[in-house]
Design a protein around this motif. Structure first.
Motif, mmCIF file in Angstrom:
data_model
loop_
_atom_site.group_PDB
_atom_site.id
_atom_site.type_symbol
_atom_site.label_atom_id
_atom_site.label_comp_id
_atom_site.label_asym_id
_atom_site.label_seq_id
_atom_site.Cartn_x
_atom_site.Cartn_y
_atom_site.Cartn_z
ATOM 1 N N ASP A 24 42.260 -4.010 32.817
ATOM 2 C CA ASP A 24 43.685 -3.988 32.501
ATOM 3 C C ASP A 24 43.975 -3.288 31.184
ATOM 4 O OD1 ASP A 24 44.232 -5.348 34.830
ATOM 5 O OD2 ASP A 24 44.326 -7.324 33.887
ATOM 6 N N VAL A 25 43.078 -3.420 30.206
ATOM 7 C CA VAL A 25 43.280 -2.767 28.914
ATOM 8 C C VAL A 25 43.320 -1.256 29.086
ATOM 9 C CG1 VAL A 25 42.263 -2.357 26.642
ATOM 10 C CG2 VAL A 25 42.237 -4.656 27.631
ATOM 11 N N ARG A 26 42.403 -0.730 29.867
ATOM 12 C CA ARG A 26 42.358 0.724 30.067
ATOM 13 C C ARG A 26 43.626 1.209 30.766
ATOM 14 N NH1 ARG A 26 37.327 2.695 33.210
ATOM 15 N NH2 ARG A 26 36.312 2.401 31.184
ATOM 16 N N ARG A 27 44.093 0.466 31.754
ATOM 17 C CA ARG A 27 45.304 0.902 32.462
ATOM 18 C C ARG A 27 46.508 0.893 31.532
ATOM 19 N NH1 ARG A 27 42.411 -1.668 36.678
ATOM 20 N NH2 ARG A 27 43.166 -3.757 36.134
ATOM 21 N N LEU A 28 46.602 -0.121 30.654
ATOM 22 C CA LEU A 28 47.692 -0.147 29.683
ATOM 23 C C LEU A 28 47.550 0.989 28.689
ATOM 24 C CD1 LEU A 28 50.102 -1.558 28.249
ATOM 25 C CD2 LEU A 28 48.403 -2.913 26.994
ATOM 26 N N ALA A 29 46.327 1.208 28.197
ATOM 27 C CA ALA A 29 46.111 2.222 27.173
ATOM 28 C C ALA A 29 46.408 3.623 27.687
ATOM 29 C CB ALA A 29 44.675 2.140 26.666
ATOM 30 N N ARG A 30 46.100 3.884 28.943
ATOM 31 C CA ARG A 30 46.339 5.222 29.480
ATOM 32 C C ARG A 30 47.811 5.605 29.451
ATOM 33 N NH1 ARG A 30 42.128 4.822 34.590
ATOM 34 N NH2 ARG A 30 40.310 5.737 33.526
ATOM 35 N N ALA A 31 48.692 4.608 29.447
ATOM 36 C CA ALA A 31 50.128 4.892 29.418
ATOM 37 C C ALA A 31 50.600 5.266 28.017
ATOM 38 C CB ALA A 31 50.910 3.677 29.923
ATOM 39 N N HIS A 32 49.813 4.931 26.988
ATOM 40 C CA HIS A 32 50.275 5.115 25.614
ATOM 41 C C HIS A 32 49.299 5.883 24.725
ATOM 42 C CE1 HIS A 32 53.715 2.456 26.199
ATOM 43 N NE2 HIS A 32 52.902 1.614 26.817
ATOM 44 N N PHE A 33 48.072 6.147 25.207
ATOM 45 C CA PHE A 33 47.068 6.842 24.410
ATOM 46 C C PHE A 33 46.688 8.164 25.067
ATOM 47 C CE2 PHE A 33 46.794 2.676 22.701
ATOM 48 C CZ PHE A 33 46.149 2.740 21.476
ATOM 49 N N THR A 34 46.326 9.130 24.246
ATOM 50 C CA THR A 34 45.768 10.378 24.739
ATOM 51 C C THR A 34 44.341 10.496 24.215
ATOM 52 O OG1 THR A 34 46.645 11.583 22.829
ATOM 53 C CG2 THR A 34 48.004 11.534 24.817
ATOM 54 N N THR A 35 43.489 11.187 24.960
ATOM 55 C CA THR A 35 42.095 11.339 24.576
ATOM 56 C C THR A 35 41.754 12.801 24.368
ATOM 57 O OG1 THR A 35 41.405 11.406 26.889
ATOM 58 C CG2 THR A 35 41.407 9.251 25.811
ATOM 59 N N GLY A 36 40.711 13.045 23.579
ATOM 60 C CA GLY A 36 40.255 14.406 23.318
ATOM 61 C C GLY A 36 38.794 14.390 22.917
#
Length: 278
Positions: free
Chosen positions: A253-265
């Motif tokens: 659930d943390v990853r699904r929430l984070a994907r809505a608000h975080f970007t990765t590089g």
């Protein structure tokens, strides 16, 4: 130097969030009534415009932490975990005996601490801290290891520092507020980035992470946030970083929430200079 957004946030927060309009309080004044080593934390991801509204509504009841005229602080935090990511898994699986071990550098103040966070029988956060030299940031020397092992042992957590190594670094810029009458605190974190090896995840710059720190019952700040349309989220900076940046971890659930608000590089952000303690 911090990442560019963190530097911009630190430079602009006093103006953009309206911090200059609040009454200031010294660290001694805040610690005297709201040190809160044993507390309940509630977290909210809040758009910047609502964060400005929140700060304005806090003005009647809260003081902003003022450190010789500076109202934000740059934080660097290195988290330690086992090779099997025991701390991460305990949190994601909702285990009763969750724990975190970290070293934290308050950059502008050249202050460094090793901290251990555990949960008590009611689910409240208990934080233990030991001041260490600034050059010890990012490692656990003998004195830090003795402190960490003692805290974990007393909390009945079967982990020792011999099994721990640096697992991720989190950086952000924080503004802190205290309700000196009720003994509660609120923090706003911007410029938030998580780092693991050569990978980086960053919070959308249009949002800040708001945390309230108080008792089991919601504080006045929680009611203000609810009135602004914010709802509590289960989100740990370290857990987000590992969930987004470490290949092969199970979805959660943390990853699904984070994907809505975080970007990765994959390009590492420049490191903040490690400032030794005075």
């Amino acid at each position: 130097m911090t990442s560019s957004f963190a530097a911009d946030f630190a430079a602009d927060a006093t103006v953009d969030l309206g911090l200059s309009a609040l009454r200031g309080a010294t660290l001694a004044e805040v610690d005297a009534v709201a040190a809160l080593q044993h507390r309940t934390d509630r977290k909210y991801l809040v758009p910047l415009d609502r964060a400005r509204d929140l700060v304005a509504r806090l003005a009647d009841s809260h003081h902003v932490l003022d450190l010789a005229g500076r109202r934000t602080t740059s934080y660097l935090t290195t988290y330690f975990d086992t090779a099997q990511l025991g701390a991460w898994r305990a949190h994601v699986q909702g285990r009763r005996r969750r724990w975190k071990v970290r070293t934290r550098l308050y950059a502008e103040d050249a202050l460094c601490r090793v901290e251990v966070k555990t949960k008590d029988g009611r689910g409240a956060t208990v934080k233990h801290a030991l001041r260490i030299p600034g050059h010890a940031y990012g490692q656990l020397d003998d004195s830090a290891a003795e402190f960490v092992d003692g805290v974990l042992h007393r909390a009945d957590i079967p982990v020792t520092t011999a099994a721990l190594s640096p697992a991720a670094e989190v950086r952000y810029v924080r503004a802190a507020f205290a309700d000196l009458d009720h003994g509660t605190r609120v923090t706003l974190d911007g410029g938030l980035t998580c780092h693991y090896e050569d990978r980086t995840a960053g919070l959308d710059p249009g949002h800040v992470l708001v945390e309230t720190k108080g008792g089991i019952r919601p504080a006045p700040a929680d009611r203000l946030l609810l009135n602004l349309g914010a709802r509590p989220v289960s989100l740990s900076k370290y857990i987000v970083g590992q969930s987004l940046l470490t290949p092969g971890l199970p979805d959660n659930d943390v990853r699904r929430l984070a994907r809505a608000h975080f970007t990765t590089g994959t390009s590492p952000a420049p490191l903040l200079e490690r400032i030794p303690a005075a």
